[in-house]
Design an enzyme around this catalytic site. Structure first.
Site, short mmCIF file in Angstrom:
data_model
loop_
_atom_site.label_atom_id
_atom_site.label_comp_id
_atom_site.label_asym_id
_atom_site.label_seq_id
_atom_site.Cartn_x
_atom_site.Cartn_y
_atom_site.Cartn_z
N PRO A 92 49.62 40.70 28.97
CA PRO A 92 50.58 40.32 30.01
C PRO A 92 49.89 40.33 31.39
CG PRO A 92 51.38 42.22 28.74
CD PRO A 92 50.00 41.93 28.26
N VAL A 93 50.16 39.31 32.20
CA VAL A 93 49.50 39.24 33.51
C VAL A 93 50.15 40.21 34.50
CG1 VAL A 93 48.63 36.88 33.30
CG2 VAL A 93 50.88 37.28 34.28
N GLY A 96 48.80 45.72 35.02
CA GLY A 96 47.93 46.90 35.03
C GLY A 96 47.05 46.99 33.80
N LEU A 97 46.97 45.91 33.02
CA LEU A 97 46.16 45.94 31.78
C LEU A 97 44.87 45.14 31.91
CD1 LEU A 97 49.03 45.68 29.11
CD2 LEU A 97 47.73 47.71 29.76
N GLY A 98 44.58 44.67 33.12
CA GLY A 98 43.27 44.03 33.36
C GLY A 98 43.18 42.62 32.84
N SER A 99 44.29 41.87 32.86
CA SER A 99 44.25 40.53 32.26
C SER A 99 43.24 39.62 32.96
CB SER A 99 45.64 39.89 32.24
OG SER A 99 45.97 39.43 33.52
N ALA A 101 40.35 40.32 34.61
CA ALA A 101 38.96 40.65 34.28
C ALA A 101 38.66 40.31 32.82
CB ALA A 101 38.70 42.13 34.54
N ASP A 143 38.01 47.85 36.47
CA ASP A 143 38.54 46.95 35.43
C ASP A 143 37.41 46.18 34.76
OD1 ASP A 143 41.02 47.74 36.34
OD2 ASP A 143 41.86 45.72 36.35
O1 PMV Z 1 44.49 45.86 38.02
P1 PMV Z 1 45.33 47.08 37.93
O2 PMV Z 1 46.74 46.89 38.30
O3 PMV Z 1 45.10 47.85 36.67
O4 PMV Z 1 44.80 48.06 39.09
C1 PMV Z 1 43.53 48.57 39.04
C2 PMV Z 1 43.52 49.94 39.52
C3 PMV Z 1 43.48 50.18 41.01
O5 PMV Z 1 42.85 51.44 41.16
C4 PMV Z 1 44.89 50.26 41.57
C5 PMV Z 1 42.73 49.11 41.78
C6 PMV Z 1 41.22 49.12 41.57
O6 PMV Z 1 40.59 48.14 41.95
O7 PMV Z 1 40.67 50.13 41.08
#
Ligand code: PMV
Length: 309
Positions: A92-93, A96-99, A101, A143
């Site tokens: 899922p975009v 917080g799961l790194g879609s 990257a 990520d």
């Molecule tokens: O991409 P996300 O939503 O998993 O966020 C990454 C984690 C943060 O620490 C919030 C940002 C980062 O660049 O480390």
């Protein structure tokens, strides 16, 4: 057919603090993946199987994925292959799961395969970091690192990553609020909080850094069941940094009330996913509680074994 893929990721502890130089822990979530296949074609192009983005050509140089392709061409001194690269993703975009990257990593690997070229993971990681900068503004690099290496990592910004060893696997539930996590905005807000209220914010970030160290010690000592209280404290501190939300707090409370050993938001927050530490005995109750509390998707994974259940 040549196929390349990359996993999603879960931040166990240290999100946001990691942007400001404190350590963080992340693990690959290999069940969910971005996959890229390539078909012979007249020219180089990139398409999304779910039509979530416009087809891209080599001349779309403003697009970070096309920029990535050109960087790979320069690095390997090869022309871009005349192929249609088709991106599929289960991740899922903005959750917080790194879609982002993951998708970029899978694409880079597929382009390299089709050029019959290899580059080091270190070089690939630095190229994916450039893409992350366009998506995220001020990314820590965690990520791309956990996704490129596909190993549990202990990460400090601008330092070589260290592997996190997980001698005793542990069970996590991952639950999605269904709300998009505005990482760009929340990272910016924590930065502004740090400028405005430096002392209090530094105290919070420092404590998060210590929590990360303690969690690492417990995991590496084979005592993962003991990280629950630390996860809870980490979540409370992320709330103080204003990056939780009522949906995330409800899922965290529901998981704890149903017997989870610990729970916290994971990733950028204000939406996206939370994680709950469970055992085979509590997993089902916690899952039902998360569903009742409004989770739109729930996954179960065994960390340290890389295999989902
Ligand atoms: O991409 P996300 O939503 O998993 O966020 C990454 C984690 C943060 O620490 C919030 C940002 C980062 O660049 O480390």
């Amino acid at each position: 057919m040549l196929r390349a893929s990359a996993p999603a990721k879960i931040i166990l502890s240290g999100e946001h603090a990691v942007v400001h130089g404190y350590p963080a822990l992340a693990v690959p979530f290999s069940t969910l993946r971005a996959t890229v296949t390539a078909e012979p074609d007249k020219n180089f192009s990139i398409v999304f199987s779910d039509h979530s983005g416009e087809p891209l050509s080599a001349s779309d140089t403003e697009n970070p994925l096309v920029t990535l392709a050109h960087s790979l061409g320069r690095t390997t001194q090869r022309p871009l292959p005349a192929r249609k690269f088709i991106i599929r993703s289960d991740i899922p975009v903005a959750s917080g799961l790194g879609s982002g990257a993951s998708l970029a990593t899978a694409l880079a690997r597929s382009i390299l395969l089709n050029m019959d070229q290899q580059i080091s993971d270190e070089k690939l990681n630095s190229l994916i970091y450039e893409v992350e900068k366009v998506f995220h503004g001020n990314p820590s690099g965690i990520d791309n690192t956990v996704i490129v290496y596909e190993k549990p990592v202990y990460f400090i910004r601008n330092h070589p990553m260290q592997l996190l060893s997980v001698p005793v696997p542990f069970h996590l539930l991952i639950a999605d609020t269904g709300v998009k996590a505005p990482t760009f905005e929340s990272v910016g807000d924590v930065g502004r909080l740090l400028e405005r209220d430096t002392q209090t914010t530094t105290t919070i970030l420092t404590r998060i850094g210590h929590i990360v160290q303690e969690i690492r010690e417990k995991i590496e000592a084979g005592m993962p069941a003991q990280i629950g209280a630390l996860m809870n404290e980490n979540h409370a501190l992320l709330r103080e940094l204003t990056v939780s939300s009522s949906a995330l707090d409800s899922l965290v409370d529901a998981a704890l009330n149903a017997g989870a050993l610990g729970a916290k938001l994971s990733g950028g927050g204000r939406g996206g996913n939370m994680i709950a530490l469970v055992t085979p005995d509590t997993s089902q109750d916690v899952e039902l509680a998360l569903q009742s509390a409004g989770a739109v998707r729930i996954w179960h994974t065994l960390i340290g074994n890389e295999s989902a259940l």
